[in-house]
Each structure stands twice: as C-alpha cells, then as structure tokens.
Design an enzyme around this catalytic site. Structure first.
Site, mmCIF file in Angstrom:
data_model
loop_
_atom_site.group_PDB
_atom_site.id
_atom_site.type_symbol
_atom_site.label_atom_id
_atom_site.label_comp_id
_atom_site.label_asym_id
_atom_site.label_seq_id
_atom_site.Cartn_x
_atom_site.Cartn_y
_atom_site.Cartn_z
ATOM 1 N N LEU A 178 0.844 -1.202 0.000
ATOM 2 C CA LEU A 178 0.000 0.000 0.000
ATOM 3 C C LEU A 178 0.876 1.247 0.000
ATOM 4 O O LEU A 178 1.661 1.463 0.925
ATOM 5 C CB LEU A 178 -0.917 0.000 1.224
ATOM 6 C CG LEU A 178 -1.814 1.236 1.401
ATOM 7 C CD1 LEU A 178 -2.818 1.323 0.267
ATOM 8 C CD2 LEU A 178 -2.540 1.188 2.736
ATOM 9 N N HIS A 180 6.507 2.281 12.125
ATOM 10 C CA HIS A 180 7.081 3.504 11.590
ATOM 11 C C HIS A 180 6.049 4.629 11.698
ATOM 12 O O HIS A 180 4.843 4.386 11.584
ATOM 13 C CB HIS A 180 7.447 3.264 10.123
ATOM 14 C CG HIS A 180 8.327 4.299 9.519
ATOM 15 N ND1 HIS A 180 7.856 5.529 9.099
ATOM 16 C CD2 HIS A 180 9.656 4.302 9.240
ATOM 17 C CE1 HIS A 180 8.842 6.226 8.590
ATOM 18 N NE2 HIS A 180 9.954 5.517 8.660
#
Length: 338
Positions: A126, A230
């Site tokens: 994605l 992240h």
C-alpha cells in the site's frame, strides 16, 4: 475521478517510481527492474486465472486519476504466502524460570523464529503519493481490497494478515536489526531488506539464530521498537485495527514491526458490505460509499455517493459512476460505507 483498477504492463514506470519513493522497509516493492516486471506479469496472470482455492496468485492494483491518466498509488493482495518461499516471523512469547526452594520467579520475554502464517492471505504494497493523501483516498486504497475479497472469497484464505513497517530512520537504520547485525549478520538493514524483497531468503535460514532470543539480552533501543510501527505507518495500523485486525505477538524479523491478523468474514468492511443491483439515475444522497463491480480482470472500484433504495436491493448510481465501474443497469455491485 479517482478509480482503482488492476495494474497493467504500461504502469511499469510509475510502479518503479513508487518503489523508489516508498523507501527502506517497503519490502514488497524492491527497486529492481526484473522483479517489478515479474510482479506486474504475475498480477496479470492472477487477474485472468480461475482458481478454486488460494494459491500462488498475487493481485496488484493501482489508483488512477482518470482526468489526467496519472497513477497515484498502489495496493496489493497475496492470496497465500509462503507456498514457494519460506515466510518467517518472530513470535513474542514467554518462558518462566522459577525455583520454589529459592523463592525466585522470573517471567521472561522471548522471540521465537517460526513460519506460522504459511498459507495466509496477505494485504500488502500500500502506497499513495503525498498530494493525493486527501479526501479519504488512503482509506479507499486500503479498504477496497476487502470488497474484492468478499466478492471472490474462493480466491483467498480465511486468515488475512498485514505486515506493518517497523521503526527505522531516514537512512534505513533499524534499531532491532542493528542488534541482529552485530551478533549474527554482517550486512546492514537496507541490504537485508532488499535481499528479502527480491526473494533471496536463504541467508535468513542460514544465519538467523535458530533458538529463541531472550528479549532482555537485546539492546535497550532494540527492545523499545519490538511491535512498534514507523511513524508513517500509524494511520494504516489504526485503520486495520478499526476493521478488527489484532496483533497476536508476531513481528517482522528485520525491523520487529507488528503483523496484524483477522478472519476474512469478521473484517468490518466485509461483514457490512452489500451486494446490490445497479439502477442508473439521480443520486439523492451525499454520503460516500466504496463501490466495486463483481469482475476480476476488469475490476473497478470507486468512492462516490450512492442511494440505496428502500428494498435494500438496488444501488442507485449516476451515469458517470456506472461508466467508471464498467457496469450497466441491472448489473451487480458490492458496496460499503467509506
């Protein structure tokens, strides 16, 4: 108009650009011409296949701005991971060291190497270009996959997973990998991540510690990032959590990012989606839905307002939406609130 469609061979240049922009830790899109070309070709074969169950199919989609023809993002589904290459994870578990005689009880976290997700369906790859991260395009680019899977359940397994990017800095340094590198490997995180991305995973089995790792022996920095994502991945994780995905202790072997899972029929968008017949006409509604046709090779998805009639059997869409979806009056679509 923003649509989602299957990738084509003519999309190679933009896919390469996305691979470069996505940066370190985006293992499923390595910056490698041969592998990116193979990824497109495999997706094309998958979209034209008619499997009776999940196998070695990989579906790669792109998001396109139809007004400009620009491809602005990509999103994928792997039907069944680990069938050809070993699919590794660490699992965060516990061992207890205790002695009644000495009145000592130690509850210790450990990481164990495993292949527990072999055969699971994975949502992956994605990425959305920064200028288009508006108007819920990111949610659309993620959630339409659940409609595709709901419509074509025979192509997928019931366990659906997503590997979330773990913590690393702008230079690709991962605190977790730095500890592994120091003790077991002689390569940096970007190199290990790239080798894994291009399918060269033999080094994992050859060099990765075979026995459980005591978490307390890791550096403090490495311990702190186990199961963390992240910064850029936080919105994607929250979206999946809202869909019912949970982490059961599995983390990536390179950056220790969490892998989340859900059962296909329990995913919120799948559970709440409806299969409706098309009526073409004026739409008396402003609420946006994610709508897809029921095709595979000519799959299309769009995010637009629709009206659902009182019988809950028909989706009223305008002619522009019908044209984008490649549907006519009386055809079927699957819809879910965006």
């Amino acid at each position: 108009m923003i649509i989602v469609r299957p990738i084509r061979s003519s999309d190679y240049e933009v896919l390469h650009q996305i691979a470069v922009e996505s940066g370190h830790g985006f293992t499923s899109l390595p910056v490698n011409e041969e592998l990116l070309t193979n990824r497109i070709n495999r997706a094309t074969r998958s979209f034209h296949s008619t499997p009776l169950c999940a196998g070695d199919e990989g579906y790669l989609f792109v998001m396109e701005n139809t007004e400009t023809g620009e491809v602005v993002g990509t999103s994928g589904i792997e039907a069944a991971v680990g069938l050809n290459d070993a699919f590794y994870h660490y699992h965060l578990g516990k061992v207890v060291h205790s002695s009644r005689e000495l009145n000592i009880y130690n509850n210790i976290d450990i990481l164990s190497l495993n292949n527990d997700y072999t055969g699971a369906t994975e949502i992956c790859t994605l990425f959305l270009k920064a200028p288009y991260r508006v108007n819920n395009n990111g949610r659309f680019l993620s959630k339409f996959r659940f409609l595709f899977m709901a419509e074509h359940t025979e192509r997928f397994n019931n366990t659906v997973i997503a590997e979330m990017r773990g913590v690393s800095d702008a230079n690709g340094r991962s605190p977790f990998w730095q500890w592994l590198e120091e003790h077991f490997f002689s390569m940096d995180f970007p190199t290990a991540d790239y080798l894994s991305g291009i399918g060269n995973k033999a080094f994992i089995a050859e060099l990765m510690p075979k026995y459980p790792i005591y978490v307390s022996l890791l550096s403090k920095d490495a311990q702190a990032v186990i199961g963390k994502v992240h910064d850029k991945t936080v919105p994607a994780l929250r979206l999946l959590q809202s869909e019912g995905f949970v982490n059961r202790g599995y983390v990536d072997i390179f950056d220790a990012g969490p892998t989340v899972e859900a059962e296909l029929e329990s995913i919120k968008t799948v559970r709440n989606s409806k299969r409706l017949k098309v009526k073409i006409g004026p739409v008396e509604n402003t609420k946006k839905y994610i709508i897809c046709n029921t095709q595979v090779a000519e799959f299309r998805a769009i995010q637009m307002p629709i009206s659902i009639d009182e019988s809950q059997e028909y989706a009223v869409i305008d002619s522009q939406t019908a044209e984008a979806l490649l549907v006519n009056e009386g055809d079927w679509v699957r819809v879910s609130q965006s």
